[in-house]
Structure formats: C-alpha cells, structure tokens
Design a protein around this motif. Structure first.
Motif, PDB file in Angstrom:
ATOM      1  N   LEU A 118      16.046  95.719 -48.128  1.00 37.99           N
ATOM      2  CA  LEU A 118      16.558  95.538 -46.767  1.00 37.99           C
ATOM      3  C   LEU A 118      15.597  94.717 -45.919  1.00 37.99           C
ATOM      4  N   LEU A 119      14.315  95.037 -45.967  1.00 31.27           N
ATOM      5  CA  LEU A 119      13.341  94.339 -45.136  1.00 31.27           C
ATOM      6  C   LEU A 119      13.122  92.904 -45.612  1.00 31.27           C
ATOM      7  N   PHE A 120      13.165  92.687 -46.912  1.00 31.34           N
ATOM      8  CA  PHE A 120      13.021  91.317 -47.425  1.00 31.34           C
ATOM      9  C   PHE A 120      14.184  90.450 -46.949  1.00 31.34           C
ATOM     10  N   ASN A 121      15.413  90.981 -47.103  1.00 31.45           N
ATOM     11  CA  ASN A 121      16.582  90.229 -46.647  1.00 31.45           C
ATOM     12  C   ASN A 121      16.549  90.032 -45.132  1.00 31.45           C
ATOM     13  N   GLY A 122      16.095  91.073 -44.411  1.00 32.46           N
ATOM     14  CA  GLY A 122      16.008  90.962 -42.962  1.00 32.46           C
ATOM     15  C   GLY A 122      14.985  89.921 -42.528  1.00 32.46           C
ATOM     16  N   PHE A 123      13.872  89.839 -43.252  1.00 31.28           N
ATOM     17  CA  PHE A 123      12.845  88.837 -42.936  1.00 31.28           C
ATOM     18  C   PHE A 123      13.399  87.430 -43.107  1.00 31.28           C
TER      19      PHE A 123
ATOM     20  N   LYS B  18      15.542 112.502 -46.546  1.00 31.77           N
ATOM     21  CA  LYS B  18      16.076 113.476 -47.506  1.00 31.77           C
ATOM     22  C   LYS B  18      16.922 112.808 -48.586  1.00 31.77           C
ATOM     23  N   GLY B  19      16.424 111.673 -49.090  1.00 31.18           N
ATOM     24  CA  GLY B  19      17.086 111.008 -50.206  1.00 31.18           C
ATOM     25  C   GLY B  19      18.165 110.023 -49.832  1.00 31.18           C
ATOM     26  N   VAL B  20      18.497 109.903 -48.536  1.00 23.53           N
ATOM     27  CA  VAL B  20      19.530 108.950 -48.125  1.00 23.53           C
ATOM     28  C   VAL B  20      19.053 107.519 -48.360  1.00 23.53           C
ATOM     29  N   TRP B  21      17.760 107.290 -48.143  1.00 21.30           N
ATOM     30  CA  TRP B  21      17.160 105.987 -48.377  1.00 21.30           C
ATOM     31  C   TRP B  21      16.065 106.109 -49.436  1.00 21.30           C
ATOM     32  N   THR B  22      15.917 105.064 -50.248  1.00 20.63           N
ATOM     33  CA  THR B  22      14.844 105.001 -51.228  1.00 20.63           C
ATOM     34  C   THR B  22      13.899 103.849 -50.858  1.00 20.63           C
ATOM     35  N   THR B  23      12.695 103.900 -51.404  1.00 17.78           N
ATOM     36  CA  THR B  23      11.726 102.838 -51.137  1.00 17.78           C
ATOM     37  C   THR B  23      12.245 101.487 -51.614  1.00 17.78           C
ATOM     38  N   GLU B  24      12.911 101.479 -52.762  1.00 17.42           N
ATOM     39  CA  GLU B  24      13.449 100.220 -53.292  1.00 17.42           C
ATOM     40  C   GLU B  24      14.499  99.643 -52.353  1.00 17.42           C
ATOM     41  N   GLN B  25      15.344 100.493 -51.791  1.00 18.28           N
ATOM     42  CA  GLN B  25      16.372 100.016 -50.867  1.00 18.28           C
ATOM     43  C   GLN B  25      15.760  99.456 -49.591  1.00 18.28           C
ATOM     44  N   VAL B  26      14.716 100.107 -49.092  1.00 21.26           N
ATOM     45  CA  VAL B  26      14.044  99.613 -47.890  1.00 21.26           C
ATOM     46  C   VAL B  26      13.354  98.286 -48.174  1.00 21.26           C
TER      47      VAL B  26
ATOM     48  N   LEU C 112       6.615 101.709 -41.110  1.00 18.33           N
ATOM     49  CA  LEU C 112       7.497 102.638 -40.412  1.00 18.33           C
ATOM     50  C   LEU C 112       8.754 102.903 -41.227  1.00 18.33           C
ATOM     51  N   GLY C 113       9.269 101.866 -41.900  1.00 16.85           N
ATOM     52  CA  GLY C 113      10.460 102.048 -42.731  1.00 16.85           C
ATOM     53  C   GLY C 113      10.198 103.003 -43.883  1.00 16.85           C
ATOM     54  N   ILE C 114       9.064 102.870 -44.546  1.00 20.93           N
ATOM     55  CA  ILE C 114       8.718 103.770 -45.648  1.00 20.93           C
ATOM     56  C   ILE C 114       8.524 105.191 -45.129  1.00 20.93           C
TER      57      ILE C 114
ATOM     58  N   ALA D 168      26.522  95.986 -48.245  1.00 24.34           N
ATOM     59  CA  ALA D 168      27.502  95.864 -49.329  1.00 24.34           C
ATOM     60  C   ALA D 168      26.839  96.107 -50.684  1.00 24.34           C
ATOM     61  N   ARG D 169      25.639  95.564 -50.870  1.00 24.58           N
ATOM     62  CA  ARG D 169      24.926  95.741 -52.133  1.00 24.58           C
ATOM     63  C   ARG D 169      24.531  97.203 -52.345  1.00 24.58           C
ATOM     64  N   GLN D 170      24.181  97.889 -51.287  1.00 19.46           N
ATOM     65  CA  GLN D 170      23.716  99.277 -51.395  1.00 19.46           C
ATOM     66  C   GLN D 170      24.839 100.290 -51.205  1.00 19.46           C
ATOM     67  N   GLN D 171      26.039  99.795 -50.991  1.00 18.84           N
ATOM     68  CA  GLN D 171      27.229 100.635 -50.854  1.00 18.84           C
ATOM     69  C   GLN D 171      27.070 101.687 -49.741  1.00 18.84           C
ATOM     70  N   ARG D 172      26.682 101.210 -48.595  1.00 19.62           N
ATOM     71  CA  ARG D 172      26.610 102.081 -47.426  1.00 19.62           C
ATOM     72  C   ARG D 172      27.237 101.344 -46.244  1.00 19.62           C
ATOM     73  N   SER D 173      27.541 102.047 -45.167  1.00 19.48           N
ATOM     74  CA  SER D 173      28.184 101.403 -44.025  1.00 19.48           C
ATOM     75  C   SER D 173      27.185 100.508 -43.284  1.00 19.48           C
ATOM     76  N   PHE D 174      27.724  99.477 -42.676  1.00 24.26           N
ATOM     77  CA  PHE D 174      26.886  98.572 -41.899  1.00 24.26           C
ATOM     78  C   PHE D 174      26.159  99.319 -40.793  1.00 24.26           C
ATOM     79  N   TRP D 175      26.829 100.267 -40.144  1.00 23.59           N
ATOM     80  CA  TRP D 175      26.225 100.951 -39.004  1.00 23.59           C
ATOM     81  C   TRP D 175      25.099 101.885 -39.433  1.00 23.59           C
TER      82      TRP D 175
END
Length: 266
Positions: free
Chosen positions: A60-65, A49-57, A40-42, A118-125
């Motif tokens: 994110l999911l690895f850290n979340g796991f 529209k380019g806000v998220w990339t597969t590498e970033q997801v 679902l994340g992918i 912080a690593r991806q330079q985007r807001s927490f929300w």
C-alpha cells in the motif's frame, strides 16, 4: 534590510553532494515523511488484530508513494503550468525544474488506493481510513522543505513575525509555509489520530481528512503569495482555494454518509 522583521536563515538547499548525486533538504523531508508513515503504518498493523498484514502495508505504501510522486508532478504541471506544457511538452518530465501539487498528489494516491484495494480484496474506504492518518506528518515535512528552499512564501505584511525572504525580494512576508506545516501537518495529524482512538464508521476518517485539509488550505491561501501563472491580486479566490472547495464538500458528504450507514471500520 529592516531589522524590525525576521531575516530568512540562509540555508543551502543541498545538504551534501557525492559526485553528481546531491541530497537536498526537500528530498530529505520526503524521505522522513515516508519513513514515519511506514513506522506508523506498521504500528497500526499490529493493532489491527489481523485485518492488516505487514506485507499489505508495504504494498500500500509503495503504491501510495508512486501515486504521490507521479500525481503531484502531473498535477502541478496541469493545474499551474499548463501553458508551459503546451509550448514545451518535455517540461512534464523535467522534475528538477518544477514543483509538486498536493491536489495532484491526492488524485495519484486515490488511484493507488483503488488499485491496492482491488488487489487486496478490501473496500476502498477501509484502505482510505487506514491511509488518511499517515499523511499529515508528511505534509508538514513538505512545507518545512518549502520554507528551507525559500519558495511558496506568503504575501507582504507588517506582522512582527514577517520574514524577509531573498527570493521574495527581501520584502516582509508571511511565512505561510510554516502556517501550512502547523495546520495541515501537525494539527491535522493530531485531529485524525485522536479521532481513530475509538471505532468510527467506515469512510469517516478519510472524510475528516478531506474536510480538515481542505479547510486549512483554504484559510492559509489568504496568506500565501498569488501564483502569477493562475492568479493576481484582484482575484477573489485563488486556484488553491478552488481546488480545496471540492475537498471540503466531499469531506462533509462522506462523513455524513458514513455516520448514516454506521458501518464501523476494522
């Protein structure tokens, strides 16, 4: 056993074993939850529209796991088995003997999202709004795993759909695991993924998740058996409800603030 009620389907918690390695139903539920969240994340990445990339997801999911596993275990020990931890500190590391706490897992995920943001330079929300709709399906799978494991069953009742759980003394009990799977898993999944079909203020999706989960968990606690480590039948409110109340309040505050600021998520 009373034929008036449903008999628990005796299911071996171990699906199969290869030498010392065993695949358990509970572990399979977690695996399915992670795979679905990744799919679902992918899918949502392609719609961003380019806000998220597969590498970033992936990151994110690895850290979340990791946050779910570590936070869930630590939370379970500190919230529900603290006396045992004091007498046996190594109990914290014997994960095969203990359970997982959703509230602890949530704290772990929040820490993981702060780090990843912080690593991806985007807001927490922004990160929280992306993650929230991915979570409920996994919650539902986890509760089905609890049902298969014959654990966390409900209070004794005489409703026609009561289940006679072996570990529950073959007393007719609410199948509260399935109540939670339905409400916290599938209903909340539908609510959140319907909500994000239109642009929403940043933070409102995460706030709705907190409000929805906290409310559903608070309700289902009236049907769950008391945890003897922290509650008894004379208590007016359970530990699970006490932990859910801040989620409900925080959810309302976050949603109200998001709509007041009206910063649309991307």
């Amino acid at each position: 056993m009373n034929p008036q009620f449903l008999t628990f389907p005796q299911i071996d918690p171990i699906i199969f074993s290869l030498g010392p390695i065993s695949l358990r139903w509970y572990g399979l539920m977690y695996l399915l939850a992670f795979l679905f969240a990744y799919w679902l994340g992918i899918r949502r990445t392609k719609q961003s529209k380019g806000v998220w990339t597969t590498e970033q997801v992936d990151q994110l999911l690895f850290n979340g796991f990791l946050g779910v596993v570590l936070g869930g275990r630590i939370g379970d020990v500190f919230f529900y088995s603290f006396d045992r931890l004091l007498s046996d500190p190594l109990y914290l590391f014997r994960i095969w003997e203990g359970g997982m706490s959703f509230h602890g897992g949530l704290i772990g995920v929040i820490v993981a999202m702060i780090w990843t943001s912080a690593r991806q330079q985007r807001s927490f929300w922004q990160t929280a709004d992306f993650v929230a709709p991915l979570i409920p399906f996994g919650l539902g799978m986890g509760r089905i795993g609890n049902f298969i494991n014959d654990e966390l069953w409900g209070r004794v009742t005489d409703v026609p759909w009561a289940v006679l759980f072996p570990n529950g003394g073959y007393l007719p009990r609410h199948p509260s695991q399935l109540y939670e799977a339905f409400l916290e898993g599938f209903v909340l999944f539908f609510i959140l993924n319907s909500f994000i079909r239109q642009p929403r203020p940043t933070g409102s999706v995460a706030g709705l998740f907190l409000l929805g989960y906290g409310t559903f968990r608070f309700i289902v606690e009236y049907f769950r058996e008391f945890d003897p480590n922290v509650n008894n039948a004379t208590d007016l409110i359970t530990r699970g409800q006490l932990l859910s109340l801040p989620m409900i309040i925080a959810g309302i505050v976050i949603i109200a603030t998001a709509y007041r600021l009206k910063r649309h998520c991307k």
